[in-house]
Design a protein around this motif. Structure first.
Motif, PDB file in Angstrom:
ATOM      1  N   LYS A 369     -31.860  23.013   4.262  1.00 38.53           N
ATOM      2  CA  LYS A 369     -31.192  22.767   3.104  1.00 38.53           C
ATOM      3  C   LYS A 369     -31.605  22.946   1.579  1.00 38.53           C
ATOM      4  CE  LYS A 369     -28.961  22.238   5.969  1.00 38.53           C
ATOM      5  NZ  LYS A 369     -26.663  22.848   5.913  1.00 38.53           N
ATOM      6  N   PRO A 370     -31.056  23.011   0.790  1.00 36.06           N
ATOM      7  CA  PRO A 370     -31.483  22.913  -0.578  1.00 36.06           C
ATOM      8  C   PRO A 370     -31.722  21.479  -1.247  1.00 36.06           C
ATOM      9  CG  PRO A 370     -28.686  23.429  -1.047  1.00 36.06           C
ATOM     10  CD  PRO A 370     -29.572  23.219   0.453  1.00 36.06           C
ATOM     11  N   ILE A 371     -32.899  21.528  -1.918  1.00 42.89           N
ATOM     12  CA  ILE A 371     -32.668  20.454  -3.023  1.00 42.89           C
ATOM     13  C   ILE A 371     -32.679  20.910  -4.356  1.00 42.89           C
ATOM     14  CG2 ILE A 371     -35.548  19.123  -4.203  1.00 42.89           C
ATOM     15  CD1 ILE A 371     -36.589  20.571  -1.538  1.00 42.89           C
ATOM     16  N   TYR A 372     -32.506  19.957  -4.675  1.00 46.49           N
ATOM     17  CA  TYR A 372     -31.889  19.897  -6.433  1.00 46.49           C
ATOM     18  C   TYR A 372     -32.473  18.782  -7.076  1.00 46.49           C
ATOM     19  CZ  TYR A 372     -27.854  21.966  -4.431  1.00 46.49           C
ATOM     20  OH  TYR A 372     -26.700  23.251  -3.249  1.00 46.49           O
ATOM     21  N   VAL A 393     -34.958  14.396  -9.007  1.00 44.64           N
ATOM     22  CA  VAL A 393     -34.799  15.308  -7.546  1.00 44.64           C
ATOM     23  C   VAL A 393     -33.326  14.437  -7.443  1.00 44.64           C
ATOM     24  CG1 VAL A 393     -35.367  15.568  -5.335  1.00 44.64           C
ATOM     25  CG2 VAL A 393     -37.062  15.908  -7.416  1.00 44.64           C
ATOM     26  N   ILE A 394     -33.030  14.856  -7.159  1.00 38.81           N
ATOM     27  CA  ILE A 394     -30.926  14.450  -6.541  1.00 38.81           C
ATOM     28  C   ILE A 394     -30.982  14.555  -4.975  1.00 38.81           C
ATOM     29  CG2 ILE A 394     -28.848  14.480  -6.542  1.00 38.81           C
ATOM     30  CD1 ILE A 394     -28.960  16.542  -9.403  1.00 38.81           C
ATOM     31  N   VAL A 395     -30.689  13.140  -4.780  1.00 38.59           N
ATOM     32  CA  VAL A 395     -31.080  12.514  -3.510  1.00 38.59           C
ATOM     33  C   VAL A 395     -29.153  12.666  -2.960  1.00 38.59           C
ATOM     34  CG1 VAL A 395     -31.878  10.939  -1.903  1.00 38.59           C
ATOM     35  CG2 VAL A 395     -32.665  11.962  -3.662  1.00 38.59           C
ATOM     36  N   THR A 396     -28.309  12.032  -3.815  1.00 36.46           N
ATOM     37  CA  THR A 396     -27.131  11.695  -3.161  1.00 36.46           C
ATOM     38  C   THR A 396     -26.379  11.853  -3.900  1.00 36.46           C
ATOM     39  OG1 THR A 396     -27.569   9.681  -2.941  1.00 36.46           O
ATOM     40  CG2 THR A 396     -28.231  10.364  -1.045  1.00 36.46           C
TER      41      THR A 396
END
Length: 443
Positions: A369-372, A393-396
């Protein structure tokens, strides 16, 4: 590199492409249909380069054909290679590249031979992380020059028509015909903008690779001035670095018999466009935020543009109200629960319900899955005021794992017409932090 919903703009300095044939349809082929992916107002098409399929951004604002991000396409062969220097929009210096001739580019039913390619060697120049899909290149003039090219934004398809009388007559009956000029292998149109109570004639590059509505250059006319109500913004990235500027709203834009009101437009700063060689009289660009409201047909040979309204024509103009820019930052393995559908087994007159226990009707699987990551935060924006920072780093997002969203979906959320509240949970220096901000229209 995005804006107005991930608005990624690419503009490149002119390259010599004389002597190339461009794409020619095969004998007996009258038209070719090419599906495209439409992401953040940009369209992407598959084209084979020397037998290997690559993914291209189609950009009428580019003269030469550019390749980059070829790490996973090492099997592509190039011919007659020499080193060159590439320069374009942005504040930084030029970048190293390669020039290759005698290449063959193919679409189903057509090909371009003796095709000149430029290869960007700097791996930092990468559209894929900003778009959310693999992107290997940009193509413009040599795709558009020989045939009648119809772009149907609603159906997400390009139709390449052979330039003959029947096809031309059919198009002329259904579309509004507008004169354009092809200068230095790029299309230009004369239209007008209404700002500060003045209607101002403007000569604009028709640029389907610019996902904004309009770009205007302040020094192009004494009447072109940034409205008092504006904000500084990151507009995108070119070969020579970041493109900075301002965004503002203008009263109207007139294109032939078509008229748009309350547009959000951009004013790139002079430093960002210093490397661009302007054609005489150019005032700016008209981009895909306008063009996507039509079915568009380019006729380069006769210097005509054909337009017909589609269902997007009356859609409101908006922009990224959060002030935060997001990009891909690699992939991660994520454990997911998959529910299993079980069916009772009939054995004679009996029903075997073993394995039909709901508690057992699932299994785990791992998926990439991508990491943003946050790539830019606009000064004084809601995101900046909340405390979000570049590099987070966006988690949710709103308590939903970020990887469940596509990049396009995230940017659509940040461009919402409503003044929604958004919650980001991010990882910063191994700490989990939560930030909440409201989408506010500052224009």
């Amino acid at each position: 590199m995005k804006k107005i919903i991930l608005l990624f703009f690419i503009f490149i300095s002119t390259f010599p492409v004389l002597g190339q044939e461009g794409f020619l349809l095969e004998k007996g082929v009258d038209k070719v249909v090419i599906p495209f992916k439409f992401i953040n107002n940009l369209l992407f098409i598959p084209i084979k380069v020397n037998g290997i399929e690559l993914n291209f951004l189609l950009d009428s604002g580019v003269e030469g054909t550019i390749l980059f991000s070829l790490e996973d396409k090492k099997e592509v062969s190039f011919f007659n290679v020499e080193k060159v220097t590439l320069r374009g929009l942005g504040e930084e210096e030029s970048v190293e590249g390669l020039k290759s001739t005698n290449n063959i580019l193919e679409i189903k039913g057509g090909k371009s031979i003796n095709h000149l390619l430029y290869v960007v060697l700097d791996q930092r120049f990468n559209l894929s992380s900003h778009i959310g899909i693999p992107v290997n290149g940009i193509i413009g003039y040599n795709f558009l020059k020989n045939n009648l090219i119809e772009i149907n934004y609603e159906k997400k398809r390009i139709i390449v028509y052979r330039d003959n009388k029947n096809n031309r007559n059919r198009i002329e009956k259904k579309f509004e015909k507008i004169d354009i000029s092809i200068e230095k292998s790029k299309p230009y149109i004369v239209s007008s903008v209404v700002m500060n109570s003045n209607e101002i004639p403007v000569k604009l590059l028709i640029d389907i690779g610019n996902s904004d509505a309009i770009w205007l250059f302040e020094n192009a006319s004494k009447l072109i001035k940034v409205p008092n109500k504006n904000f500084e913004d990151y507009l995108g990235k070119g070969f020579s670095g970041d493109i900075e500027g301002k965004r503002a709203q203008i009263s109207a834009f007139k294109l032939s018999k078509f008229e748009f009101h309350k547009l959000i437009i951009a004013f790139p700063d002079s430093t960002s466009i210093k490397n661009v060689k302007m054609v005489q009289g150019r005032s700016g660009s008209v981009g895909a935020e306008i063009l996507k409201r039509f079915i568009v047909v380019f006729d380069y040979s006769n210097e005509k543009l054909f337009l017909r309204k589609n269902g997007n024509f009356y859609s409101p103009f908006s922009y990224n109200k959060s002030g935060v820019e997001i990009q891909h930052n690699g992939l991660q393995w994520v454990q997911e629960t998959v529910h299993l559908e079980t069916v009772p087994i009939v054995i004679g007159d009996a029903v075997d319900t073993r394995g039909n226990n709901a508690a057992n009707n699932f299994k785990y699987k791992f998926a990439l899955k991508p990491i943003y990551i946050i790539s830019n935060v606009r000064k004084n924006s809601p995101a900046a005021i909340s405390g979000l920072q570049k590099g987070d780093v966006i988690v949710t997002i709103n308590n939903v794992p970020a990887y469940k969203f596509s990049l396009d979906k995230i940017n659509a959320m940040l461009k919402s017409e409503e003044e929604k509240w958004i919650t980001f949970e991010v990882e910063r220096e191994s700490q989990l932090l939560k930030f909440k901000f409201q989408l506010l229209n500052v224009l």
